[in-house]
Design an enzyme around this catalytic site. Structure first.
Site, PDB file in Angstrom:
ATOM      1  N   TYR A 299       0.843  -1.208   0.000  1.00 33.11           N
ATOM      2  CA  TYR A 299       0.000   0.000   0.000  1.00 33.11           C
ATOM      3  C   TYR A 299       0.872   1.250   0.000  1.00 33.11           C
ATOM      4  O   TYR A 299       0.625   2.210   0.710  1.00 33.11           O
ATOM      5  CB  TYR A 299      -0.935  -0.005   1.218  1.00 33.11           C
ATOM      6  CG  TYR A 299      -2.131   0.910   1.084  1.00 33.11           C
ATOM      7  CD1 TYR A 299      -3.177   0.602   0.232  1.00 33.11           C
ATOM      8  CD2 TYR A 299      -2.215   2.080   1.837  1.00 33.11           C
ATOM      9  CE1 TYR A 299      -4.284   1.429   0.125  1.00 33.11           C
ATOM     10  CE2 TYR A 299      -3.314   2.913   1.744  1.00 33.11           C
ATOM     11  CZ  TYR A 299      -4.346   2.588   0.884  1.00 33.11           C
ATOM     12  OH  TYR A 299      -5.447   3.419   0.783  1.00 33.11           O
TER      13      TYR A 299
ATOM     14  N   SER B   5       0.851   0.692   7.323  1.00 31.10           N
ATOM     15  CA  SER B   5      -0.172   1.099   6.355  1.00 31.10           C
ATOM     16  C   SER B   5      -1.559   0.553   6.683  1.00 31.10           C
ATOM     17  O   SER B   5      -2.544   0.958   6.062  1.00 31.10           O
ATOM     18  CB  SER B   5       0.218   0.638   4.946  1.00 31.10           C
ATOM     19  OG  SER B   5       1.409   1.238   4.516  1.00 31.10           O
TER      20      SER B   5
ATOM     21  N   ASP C 243      10.276  -3.571  -5.505  1.00 32.82           N
ATOM     22  CA  ASP C 243      10.925  -4.589  -6.340  1.00 32.82           C
ATOM     23  C   ASP C 243      11.812  -5.524  -5.530  1.00 32.82           C
ATOM     24  O   ASP C 243      11.812  -6.737  -5.740  1.00 32.82           O
ATOM     25  CB  ASP C 243      11.788  -3.912  -7.420  1.00 32.82           C
ATOM     26  CG  ASP C 243      10.972  -3.265  -8.514  1.00 32.82           C
ATOM     27  OD1 ASP C 243       9.812  -3.671  -8.713  1.00 32.82           O
ATOM     28  OD2 ASP C 243      11.498  -2.354  -9.185  1.00 32.82           O
TER      29      ASP C 243
ATOM     30  N   GLN D   1       9.926  -8.374  -3.660  1.00 31.66           N
ATOM     31  CA  GLN D   1       8.924  -9.199  -4.338  1.00 31.66           C
ATOM     32  C   GLN D   1       9.312 -10.673  -4.435  1.00 31.66           C
ATOM     33  O   GLN D   1       8.465 -11.556  -4.273  1.00 31.66           O
ATOM     34  CB  GLN D   1       8.647  -8.641  -5.733  1.00 31.66           C
ATOM     35  CG  GLN D   1       7.864  -7.343  -5.715  1.00 31.66           C
ATOM     36  CD  GLN D   1       7.516  -6.861  -7.112  1.00 31.66           C
ATOM     37  OE1 GLN D   1       7.653  -7.584  -8.093  1.00 31.66           O
ATOM     38  NE2 GLN D   1       7.072  -5.613  -7.213  1.00 31.66           N
TER      39      GLN D   1
ATOM     40  N   HIS E  77       5.556  -3.386 -12.903  1.00 35.62           N
ATOM     41  CA  HIS E  77       6.910  -3.218 -13.437  1.00 35.62           C
ATOM     42  C   HIS E  77       7.449  -4.613 -13.700  1.00 35.62           C
ATOM     43  O   HIS E  77       7.195  -5.539 -12.929  1.00 35.62           O
ATOM     44  CB  HIS E  77       7.778  -2.476 -12.417  1.00 35.62           C
ATOM     45  CG  HIS E  77       9.201  -2.236 -12.850  1.00 35.62           C
ATOM     46  ND1 HIS E  77       9.554  -1.932 -14.149  1.00 35.62           N
ATOM     47  CD2 HIS E  77      10.366  -2.255 -12.147  1.00 35.62           C
ATOM     48  CE1 HIS E  77      10.865  -1.765 -14.225  1.00 35.62           C
ATOM     49  NE2 HIS E  77      11.377  -1.965 -13.025  1.00 35.62           N
TER      50      HIS E  77
ATOM     51  N   GLY F  37       2.598   6.675  -8.318  1.00 41.30           N
ATOM     52  CA  GLY F  37       1.272   6.349  -7.822  1.00 41.30           C
ATOM     53  C   GLY F  37       0.462   7.535  -7.353  1.00 41.30           C
ATOM     54  O   GLY F  37      -0.763   7.569  -7.514  1.00 41.30           O
TER      55      GLY F  37
ATOM     56  N   GLU G 263      12.302  26.787 -10.724  1.00 45.74           N
ATOM     57  CA  GLU G 263      11.726  27.135 -12.025  1.00 45.74           C
ATOM     58  C   GLU G 263      11.674  25.947 -12.987  1.00 45.74           C
ATOM     59  O   GLU G 263      11.046  26.032 -14.045  1.00 45.74           O
ATOM     60  CB  GLU G 263      12.511  28.285 -12.663  1.00 45.74           C
ATOM     61  CG  GLU G 263      12.309  29.614 -11.950  1.00 45.74           C
ATOM     62  CD  GLU G 263      12.858  30.799 -12.741  1.00 45.74           C
ATOM     63  OE1 GLU G 263      12.802  30.763 -13.986  1.00 45.74           O
ATOM     64  OE2 GLU G 263      13.343  31.740 -12.111  1.00 45.74           O
TER      65      GLU G 263
END
Length: 338
Positions: free
Chosen positions: A24, A52, A82, A85, A107, A133, A230
């Protein structure tokens, strides 16, 4: 290249599924909330004790352990970082995946570089919004969306592509455009873009410009405005209508100076460095380095992060942004919520 939109997707496919969102964070909170608001049954899978968990409950979304969420789902979207996982898949996701389920990613890293080797009975797809996200979520709430890439790595059911299109539409991608690609192409172009331009090249250019002005005796506040603040104005003009649109909008002096001096900064040496970065991505050298970094505890990353956060430009920027409360009020990233 064909671009797909909401009219090309069958939203009822994903609306008829239970989708487990694993993680999350930036992408996870966006996918979970967007899908929920598109009429999809969503459960968020989190590790025990995750910070989370309360955020998910406040959003009105079901939360469960990773294994439990996986077992309940027809589609499992893996949105953990990543580097986590592979272990999550081996230990908690694969043992609980339903036969014939759909495994999804935003991804292609772990599939392309074979950190995850999925079972043959699974559809394996990618739905990759081309933006962070927080932007995926904010544009969805505004009635828009972020252009999205989809890909199919494994099509056990014969319907993987239709599922990917449906998911992308539910996440807002069909409002902006959905493009079909491959796991390989998405992974390699994404890593190159991050390193050579977006997160590496641009920030290094900003820091070098800031430091050049400081070393020449100019006030840090002036250097910050000219080399960082800028930049948003320039990028917005390019985003809106390309480089020529930016050149049309700025002064003739700025246009001439940019056209005659820019290539002195980003010249042949920079292009050669970019080619080497791309070669490292394509060969898997960067992937091996990143996997090794995390296997050893990511100490080098921690040191790099601390050094970056301690730079003068960060301290000056924080002081100046306090003078501009509208930036805080309109921020995309709110760490208390996502």
């Amino acid at each position: 290249m064909k671009v797909f939109y909401d009219k090309d997707a069958n939203l009822s496919i994903v609306q008829g599924c239970t989708v487990a969102i694993i993680g999350y964070g930036s992408q996870g909170h966006a996918h979970a909330n967007n899908l929920k608001e598109s009429g999809v049954s969503v459960v968020v899978g989190l590790r025990a004790g995750s910070a989370s968990e309360e955020k998910v409950r406040e959003a009105g979304i079901e939360v469960a352990g990773i294994g439990e969420a996986t077992a309940a789902a027809d589609i499992v979207m893996v949105l953990a970082p990543d580097e986590h996982q592979s272990a999550l898949y081996a230990e908690q996701i694969e043992p609980n995946l339903r036969q014939g389920a759909t495994l999804a990613f935003a991804h292609g890293f772990n599939i392309h570089f074979e950190q995850i080797r999925p079972r043959e009975d699974l559809d394996v797809i990618m739905i990759a919004p081309k933006g962070p996200g927080h932007l995926v979520r904010s544009t969805y709430k505004q009635g828009g969306g972020v252009p999205t890439l989809i890909a199919v790595f494994q099509d056990a059911s014969g319907k993987a592509r239709e599922t990917a299109l449906s998911y992308a539409s539910a996440n807002g991608g069909g409002r902006a455009g959905i493009i079909e690609t491959t796991f390989r192409d998405e992974t390699e172009t994404d890593l190159f873009g991050e390193q050579a331009v977006l997160c590496g090249g641009v920030t290094a250019l900003i820091e070098a410009g800031f430091e050049t002005l400081i070393e020449a005796g100019y006030e840090p506040e002036m250097a910050y405005f000219e080399c960082l603040h800028e930049l948003k104005l320039i990028v917005d003009l390019i985003y809106e209508g390309g480089i020529s649109n930016m050149n049309y909008s700025v002064s003739n002096t700025a246009e001439y100076g940019g056209l005659t001096r820019g290539s002195r900064v980003v010249g042949d040496q920079a292009r050669e460095a970019m080619k080497k970065i791309l070669a490292d991505v394509q060969s898997g050298e960067f992937a091996r380095e990143w996997v090794k970094e995390n296997a050893s505890g990511a100490e080098h990353l921690r040191q790099l992060r601390e050094a970056s956060q301690g730079q003068s430009i960060e301290k000056v920027g924080a002081q100046l942004r306090d003078m501009m409360p509208w930036i805080r009020e309109q921020r995309l990233v709110d760490r208390s919520r996502n």
